[in-house]
Design a protein around this motif. Structure first.
Motif, PDB file in Angstrom:
ATOM      1  N   VAL A   1      10.426  21.396 -10.313  1.00  0.00           N
ATOM      2  CA  VAL A   1       9.485  20.785  -9.369  1.00  0.00           C
ATOM      3  C   VAL A   1       8.741  19.635 -10.040  1.00  0.00           C
ATOM      4  CG1 VAL A   1       7.316  21.203  -8.120  1.00  0.00           C
ATOM      5  CG2 VAL A   1       9.216  22.818  -7.900  1.00  0.00           C
ATOM      6  N   THR A   2       8.340  19.833 -11.289  1.00  0.00           N
ATOM      7  CA  THR A   2       7.626  18.780 -12.024  1.00  0.00           C
ATOM      8  C   THR A   2       8.527  17.554 -12.209  1.00  0.00           C
ATOM      9  OG1 THR A   2       6.288  20.433 -13.163  1.00  0.00           O
ATOM     10  CG2 THR A   2       6.419  18.251 -14.173  1.00  0.00           C
ATOM     11  N   ALA A   3       9.775  17.786 -12.565  1.00  0.00           N
ATOM     12  CA  ALA A   3      10.718  16.673 -12.746  1.00  0.00           C
ATOM     13  C   ALA A   3      10.948  15.948 -11.422  1.00  0.00           C
ATOM     14  CB  ALA A   3      12.044  17.191 -13.306  1.00  0.00           C
ATOM     15  N   GLU A   4      11.084  16.697 -10.348  1.00  0.00           N
ATOM     16  CA  GLU A   4      11.301  16.085  -9.022  1.00  0.00           C
ATOM     17  C   GLU A   4      10.068  15.295  -8.590  1.00  0.00           C
ATOM     18  OE1 GLU A   4      13.357  15.207  -5.410  1.00  0.00           O
ATOM     19  OE2 GLU A   4      13.930  15.661  -7.467  1.00  0.00           O
ATOM     20  N   ARG A   5       8.882  15.857  -8.826  1.00  0.00           N
ATOM     21  CA  ARG A   5       7.639  15.147  -8.490  1.00  0.00           C
ATOM     22  C   ARG A   5       7.535  13.851  -9.280  1.00  0.00           C
ATOM     23  NH1 ARG A   5       2.710  18.447  -9.828  1.00  0.00           N
ATOM     24  NH2 ARG A   5       3.029  17.529 -11.863  1.00  0.00           N
ATOM     25  N   GLU A   6       7.899  13.902 -10.556  1.00  0.00           N
ATOM     26  CA  GLU A   6       7.856  12.709 -11.405  1.00  0.00           C
ATOM     27  C   GLU A   6       8.843  11.661 -10.890  1.00  0.00           C
ATOM     28  OE1 GLU A   6       6.081  10.569 -14.179  1.00  0.00           O
ATOM     29  OE2 GLU A   6       5.544  12.642 -13.764  1.00  0.00           O
TER      30      GLU A   6
ATOM     31  N   GLN B   1       7.866   8.005  -9.411  1.00  0.00           N
ATOM     32  CA  GLN B   1       8.443   6.768  -9.947  1.00  0.00           C
ATOM     33  C   GLN B   1       9.122   5.982  -8.821  1.00  0.00           C
ATOM     34  OE1 GLN B   1      11.025   7.466 -13.255  1.00  0.00           O
ATOM     35  NE2 GLN B   1      11.436   5.293 -13.593  1.00  0.00           N
ATOM     36  N   GLU B   2       9.839   6.679  -7.958  1.00  0.00           N
ATOM     37  CA  GLU B   2      10.514   6.021  -6.833  1.00  0.00           C
ATOM     38  C   GLU B   2       9.486   5.374  -5.896  1.00  0.00           C
ATOM     39  OE1 GLU B   2      13.004   7.918  -3.346  1.00  0.00           O
ATOM     40  OE2 GLU B   2      14.087   8.081  -5.249  1.00  0.00           O
ATOM     41  N   ALA B   3       8.381   6.082  -5.646  1.00  0.00           N
ATOM     42  CA  ALA B   3       7.327   5.534  -4.790  1.00  0.00           C
ATOM     43  C   ALA B   3       6.722   4.282  -5.423  1.00  0.00           C
ATOM     44  CB  ALA B   3       6.245   6.584  -4.537  1.00  0.00           C
ATOM     45  N   GLN B   4       6.544   4.302  -6.730  1.00  0.00           N
ATOM     46  CA  GLN B   4       5.999   3.137  -7.436  1.00  0.00           C
ATOM     47  C   GLN B   4       6.955   1.949  -7.306  1.00  0.00           C
ATOM     48  OE1 GLN B   4       2.988   2.965  -8.656  1.00  0.00           O
ATOM     49  NE2 GLN B   4       3.242   0.852  -9.298  1.00  0.00           N
TER      50      GLN B   4
ATOM     51  N   ALA C   1       7.779  -3.531  -2.051  1.00  0.00           N
ATOM     52  CA  ALA C   1       7.044  -3.911  -0.837  1.00  0.00           C
ATOM     53  C   ALA C   1       6.089  -5.067  -1.125  1.00  0.00           C
ATOM     54  CB  ALA C   1       6.264  -2.706  -0.292  1.00  0.00           C
ATOM     55  N   GLU C   2       5.485  -5.047  -2.305  1.00  0.00           N
ATOM     56  CA  GLU C   2       4.576  -6.139  -2.681  1.00  0.00           C
ATOM     57  C   GLU C   2       5.354  -7.447  -2.814  1.00  0.00           C
ATOM     58  OE1 GLU C   2       1.099  -8.118  -3.579  1.00  0.00           O
ATOM     59  OE2 GLU C   2       1.394  -6.137  -2.709  1.00  0.00           O
ATOM     60  N   LYS C   3       6.545  -7.385  -3.422  1.00  0.00           N
ATOM     61  CA  LYS C   3       7.385  -8.592  -3.532  1.00  0.00           C
ATOM     62  C   LYS C   3       7.753  -9.104  -2.146  1.00  0.00           C
ATOM     63  CE  LYS C   3       9.530  -7.449  -7.944  1.00  0.00           C
ATOM     64  NZ  LYS C   3      10.769  -7.030  -8.598  1.00  0.00           N
ATOM     65  N   GLU C   4       8.142  -8.177  -1.285  1.00  0.00           N
ATOM     66  CA  GLU C   4       8.521  -8.574   0.078  1.00  0.00           C
ATOM     67  C   GLU C   4       7.334  -9.188   0.818  1.00  0.00           C
ATOM     68  OE1 GLU C   4      10.272  -5.187   1.985  1.00  0.00           O
ATOM     69  OE2 GLU C   4      12.035  -5.215   0.703  1.00  0.00           O
ATOM     70  N   ARG C   5       6.131  -8.620   0.606  1.00  0.00           N
ATOM     71  CA  ARG C   5       4.932  -9.167   1.255  1.00  0.00           C
ATOM     72  C   ARG C   5       4.666 -10.585   0.761  1.00  0.00           C
ATOM     73  NH1 ARG C   5       0.075 -10.415   0.229  1.00  0.00           N
ATOM     74  NH2 ARG C   5       0.049  -9.591  -1.866  1.00  0.00           N
ATOM     75  N   LYS C   6       4.823 -10.796  -0.555  1.00  0.00           N
ATOM     76  CA  LYS C   6       4.606 -12.133  -1.111  1.00  0.00           C
ATOM     77  C   LYS C   6       5.620 -13.122  -0.540  1.00  0.00           C
ATOM     78  CE  LYS C   6       2.413 -10.816  -5.441  1.00  0.00           C
ATOM     79  NZ  LYS C   6       2.536 -10.792  -6.903  1.00  0.00           N
ATOM     80  N   ILE C   7       6.878 -12.691  -0.454  1.00  0.00           N
ATOM     81  CA  ILE C   7       7.913 -13.568   0.124  1.00  0.00           C
ATOM     82  C   ILE C   7       7.584 -13.881   1.580  1.00  0.00           C
ATOM     83  CG2 ILE C   7      10.332 -13.625   0.845  1.00  0.00           C
ATOM     84  CD1 ILE C   7      10.977 -12.035  -1.720  1.00  0.00           C
ATOM     85  N   LYS C   8       7.161 -12.883   2.329  1.00  0.00           N
ATOM     86  CA  LYS C   8       6.810 -13.082   3.740  1.00  0.00           C
ATOM     87  C   LYS C   8       5.629 -14.045   3.875  1.00  0.00           C
ATOM     88  CE  LYS C   8       5.527 -10.448   7.832  1.00  0.00           C
ATOM     89  NZ  LYS C   8       5.151  -9.146   8.366  1.00  0.00           N
ATOM     90  N   ASP C   9       4.607 -13.859   3.019  1.00  0.00           N
ATOM     91  CA  ASP C   9       3.451 -14.765   3.052  1.00  0.00           C
ATOM     92  C   ASP C   9       3.885 -16.191   2.720  1.00  0.00           C
ATOM     93  OD1 ASP C   9       1.836 -12.634   3.672  1.00  0.00           O
ATOM     94  OD2 ASP C   9       0.933 -12.443   1.675  1.00  0.00           O
TER      95      ASP C   9
END
Length: 119
Positions: free
Chosen positions: A69-74, A78-81, A87-95
């Motif tokens: 569970v700890t490994a999966e949470r980690e 990491q995937e969420a990060q 998403a931040e890159k995409e937002r910058k490109i969109k802006d």
């Protein structure tokens, strides 16, 4: 008198023999009780050892599950990060694209006004 003494000795010997027999019976009964208690204690100890072994097994399984569970949470963290960075890159490109479109519109409007004035 000798007969009485002999009779008294016989009586005391009978009483002593009876007392020894009763004491031996009590000793044997006590020995049987102690043997039964010993068997019960051994059975209880064996059961306790089996329960302890089962508990150790469950604890090892829980530790393994916790590690998974700890490994999966980690991994998910990491995937969420990574998604957040993407998403931040995409937002910058969109802006940036929005700014360019606005700039092109302003430029097109200005060129249109210039053409209208020239004509």
């Amino acid at each position: 008198r000798l007969g009485r003494a002999l009779s008294s000795l016989r009586s005391r010997a009978r009483d002593g023999a009876q007392e020894v027999a009763e004491q031996q019976l009590r000793s044997e009964e006590q020995m049987l009780r102690l043997q039964e208690e010993c068997r019960e204690l051994k059975a209880s100890q064996q059961q306790s050892e089996q329960e302890a072994a089962a508990l150790r097994h469950v604890q090892r399984e829980q530790q393994a599950q916790l590690a998974l569970v700890t490994a999966e949470r980690e991994r998910l963290s990491q995937e969420a990060q990574e998604w957040k960075v993407e998403a931040e890159k995409e937002r910058k490109i969109k802006d940036e694209m929005s700014e360019r479109v606005s700039h092109w519109r302003l430029r097109a409007d200005a060129e249109g006004e210039e053409k209208d004035r020239v004509m």
